[in-house]
Design a protein around this motif. Structure first.
Motif, PDB file in Angstrom:
ATOM      1  N   ILE A 152       0.832  -1.206   0.000  1.00  0.00           N
ATOM      2  CA  ILE A 152       0.000   0.000   0.000  1.00  0.00           C
ATOM      3  C   ILE A 152       0.865   1.255   0.000  1.00  0.00           C
ATOM      4  CG2 ILE A 152      -1.605   1.365   1.404  1.00  0.00           C
ATOM      5  CD1 ILE A 152      -3.103  -1.215   2.004  1.00  0.00           C
ATOM      6  N   LYS A 153       1.908   1.279   0.809  1.00  0.00           N
ATOM      7  CA  LYS A 153       2.791   2.458   0.846  1.00  0.00           C
ATOM      8  C   LYS A 153       3.435   2.710  -0.514  1.00  0.00           C
ATOM      9  CE  LYS A 153       3.834   2.588   5.760  1.00  0.00           C
ATOM     10  NZ  LYS A 153       4.866   2.506   6.803  1.00  0.00           N
ATOM     11  N   GLU A 154       3.900   1.659  -1.170  1.00  0.00           N
ATOM     12  CA  GLU A 154       4.507   1.795  -2.494  1.00  0.00           C
ATOM     13  C   GLU A 154       3.480   2.276  -3.529  1.00  0.00           C
ATOM     14  OE1 GLU A 154       7.793   0.957  -3.758  1.00  0.00           O
ATOM     15  OE2 GLU A 154       8.359   1.065  -1.652  1.00  0.00           O
ATOM     16  N   ALA A 155       2.291   1.698  -3.488  1.00  0.00           N
ATOM     17  CA  ALA A 155       1.265   2.040  -4.472  1.00  0.00           C
ATOM     18  C   ALA A 155       0.870   3.513  -4.396  1.00  0.00           C
ATOM     19  CB  ALA A 155       0.038   1.152  -4.300  1.00  0.00           C
ATOM     20  N   VAL A 156       0.591   4.006  -3.196  1.00  0.00           N
ATOM     21  CA  VAL A 156       0.149   5.400  -3.092  1.00  0.00           C
ATOM     22  C   VAL A 156       1.299   6.373  -3.328  1.00  0.00           C
ATOM     23  CG1 VAL A 156      -1.857   4.888  -1.651  1.00  0.00           C
ATOM     24  CG2 VAL A 156       0.309   5.464  -0.567  1.00  0.00           C
ATOM     25  N   ALA A 157       2.529   5.949  -3.077  1.00  0.00           N
ATOM     26  CA  ALA A 157       3.680   6.824  -3.298  1.00  0.00           C
ATOM     27  C   ALA A 157       4.090   6.899  -4.766  1.00  0.00           C
ATOM     28  CB  ALA A 157       4.868   6.358  -2.460  1.00  0.00           C
ATOM     29  N   LYS A 158       3.938   5.797  -5.493  1.00  0.00           N
ATOM     30  CA  LYS A 158       4.503   5.707  -6.842  1.00  0.00           C
ATOM     31  C   LYS A 158       3.493   5.758  -7.978  1.00  0.00           C
ATOM     32  CE  LYS A 158       8.587   3.117  -5.425  1.00  0.00           C
ATOM     33  NZ  LYS A 158       9.341   1.869  -5.552  1.00  0.00           N
ATOM     34  N   GLU A 159       2.224   5.518  -7.676  1.00  0.00           N
ATOM     35  CA  GLU A 159       1.231   5.420  -8.757  1.00  0.00           C
ATOM     36  C   GLU A 159       0.233   6.572  -8.666  1.00  0.00           C
ATOM     37  OE1 GLU A 159      -0.373   1.367  -9.499  1.00  0.00           O
ATOM     38  OE2 GLU A 159       0.740   0.887  -7.662  1.00  0.00           O
ATOM     39  N   PRO A 160       0.302   7.513  -9.599  1.00  0.00           N
ATOM     40  CA  PRO A 160      -0.627   8.643  -9.534  1.00  0.00           C
ATOM     41  C   PRO A 160      -2.094   8.242  -9.698  1.00  0.00           C
ATOM     42  CG  PRO A 160       0.799   8.795 -11.467  1.00  0.00           C
ATOM     43  CD  PRO A 160       1.248   7.617 -10.683  1.00  0.00           C
ATOM     44  N   GLY A 161      -2.360   7.104 -10.322  1.00  0.00           N
ATOM     45  CA  GLY A 161      -3.731   6.648 -10.511  1.00  0.00           C
ATOM     46  C   GLY A 161      -4.322   5.942  -9.310  1.00  0.00           C
ATOM     47  N   VAL A 162      -3.500   5.631  -8.315  1.00  0.00           N
ATOM     48  CA  VAL A 162      -4.000   5.053  -7.065  1.00  0.00           C
ATOM     49  C   VAL A 162      -4.366   6.224  -6.163  1.00  0.00           C
ATOM     50  CG1 VAL A 162      -3.445   3.685  -5.025  1.00  0.00           C
ATOM     51  CG2 VAL A 162      -2.609   2.965  -7.269  1.00  0.00           C
ATOM     52  N   LEU A 163      -5.660   6.425  -5.959  1.00  0.00           N
ATOM     53  CA  LEU A 163      -6.110   7.583  -5.189  1.00  0.00           C
ATOM     54  C   LEU A 163      -6.104   7.303  -3.695  1.00  0.00           C
ATOM     55  CD1 LEU A 163      -9.019   8.786  -7.473  1.00  0.00           C
ATOM     56  CD2 LEU A 163      -6.583   9.351  -7.563  1.00  0.00           C
ATOM     57  N   THR A 164      -6.615   6.163  -3.301  1.00  0.00           N
ATOM     58  CA  THR A 164      -6.606   5.787  -1.885  1.00  0.00           C
ATOM     59  C   THR A 164      -6.596   4.272  -1.756  1.00  0.00           C
ATOM     60  OG1 THR A 164      -9.013   5.823  -1.712  1.00  0.00           O
ATOM     61  CG2 THR A 164      -7.877   7.827  -1.074  1.00  0.00           C
ATOM     62  N   MET A 165      -6.019   3.818  -0.657  1.00  0.00           N
ATOM     63  CA  MET A 165      -6.078   2.409  -0.270  1.00  0.00           C
ATOM     64  C   MET A 165      -6.178   2.386   1.245  1.00  0.00           C
ATOM     65  SD  MET A 165      -3.287   0.375  -2.531  1.00  0.00           S
ATOM     66  CE  MET A 165      -3.905  -0.485  -3.960  1.00  0.00           C
ATOM     67  N   TYR A 166      -7.185   1.703   1.738  1.00  0.00           N
ATOM     68  CA  TYR A 166      -7.387   1.567   3.172  1.00  0.00           C
ATOM     69  C   TYR A 166      -7.502   0.087   3.500  1.00  0.00           C
ATOM     70  CZ  TYR A 166      -8.752   6.490   2.853  1.00  0.00           C
ATOM     71  OH  TYR A 166      -8.773   7.838   2.612  1.00  0.00           O
ATOM     72  N   ALA A 167      -6.735  -0.362   4.485  1.00  0.00           N
ATOM     73  CA  ALA A 167      -6.819  -1.746   4.932  1.00  0.00           C
ATOM     74  C   ALA A 167      -7.240  -1.743   6.398  1.00  0.00           C
ATOM     75  CB  ALA A 167      -5.481  -2.454   4.763  1.00  0.00           C
ATOM     76  N   VAL A 168      -8.249  -2.559   6.707  1.00  0.00           N
ATOM     77  CA  VAL A 168      -8.759  -2.673   8.076  1.00  0.00           C
ATOM     78  C   VAL A 168      -8.966  -4.153   8.383  1.00  0.00           C
ATOM     79  CG1 VAL A 168      -9.847  -0.389   8.100  1.00  0.00           C
ATOM     80  CG2 VAL A 168     -11.152  -2.367   7.305  1.00  0.00           C
ATOM     81  N   GLN A 169      -9.057  -4.460   9.692  1.00  0.00           N
ATOM     82  CA  GLN A 169      -9.313  -5.837  10.087  1.00  0.00           C
ATOM     83  C   GLN A 169     -10.419  -5.871  11.124  1.00  0.00           C
ATOM     84  OE1 GLN A 169      -5.279  -5.651  12.692  1.00  0.00           O
ATOM     85  NE2 GLN A 169      -5.641  -7.560  11.687  1.00  0.00           N
TER      86      GLN A 169
END
Length: 116
Positions: free
Chosen positions: A41-58
Motif C-alpha cells: 500500500i505504501k509503495e502504491a500510493v507513493a509511486k502510482e498517480p492513478g491510485v487515489l486511496t487504499m485503506y486496509a482494516v481488520q
C-alpha cells in the motif's frame, strides 16, 4: 495532494474504479501478511498517480479477516497497478497466506473527508 483534495478532484468522475477486497488470512501468518500489505500500500500510493486511496482494516474480533478499499482514477490505473513490481511482490508473497478472497466492484455515492 491531501486525501480531501484527491476526493474532491475525482468524486464526480464516472471513470473511478472502487473495489473492496475481503480476505481471510491464515491466522498463524497474520503478522507476515500485514508486513507485505503495508509495503504494497505504501509503495502504491507513493509511486502510482492513478491510485487515489487504499485503506486496509481488520475485524476487531477476527483480526485475520481483512478488508481493503481501493480507489483508482480509472480502469487503466487499476490495470497498471496489477502489473507493478510492488503489487506482484505482495500477490506472490501472500498467495499461501490467503485462505479466501472476495473482490467486490462498487459504485461511489459520496465521499466525505474532514477538512481541518
Amino acid at each position: 495532494m491531501s486525501p480531501l483534495e484527491i476526493l474532491r478532484e475525482f468524486q464526480d468522475h464516472e471513470d473511478l474504479v472502487v473495489r473492496l477486497a475481503k480476505l481471510e488470512i491464515d491466522s498463524t501468518r497474520l503478522t507476515e501478511y500485514e508486513s507485505f500489505l503495508t509495503e504494497e500500500i505504501k509503495e502504491a500510493v507513493a509511486k502510482e498517480p492513478g491510485v487515489l486511496t487504499m485503506y486496509a482494516v481488520q475485524d476487531q474480533t477476527k483480526p485475520h479477516h481483512v478488508t481493503i478499499m481501493e480507489i483508482y482514477a480509472n480502469d487503466s490505473a487499476y490495470q497498471a497497478h496489477l502489473n507493478t513490481p510492488h503489487f506482484l511482490k505482495y500477490k506472490n508473497g501472500t498467495r499461501e497466506m490467503v485462505n479466501s478472497l472476495e473482490l467486490i466492484d462498487l459504485d461511489p455515492i459520496v465521499f466525505g473527508v474532514r477538512d481541518n
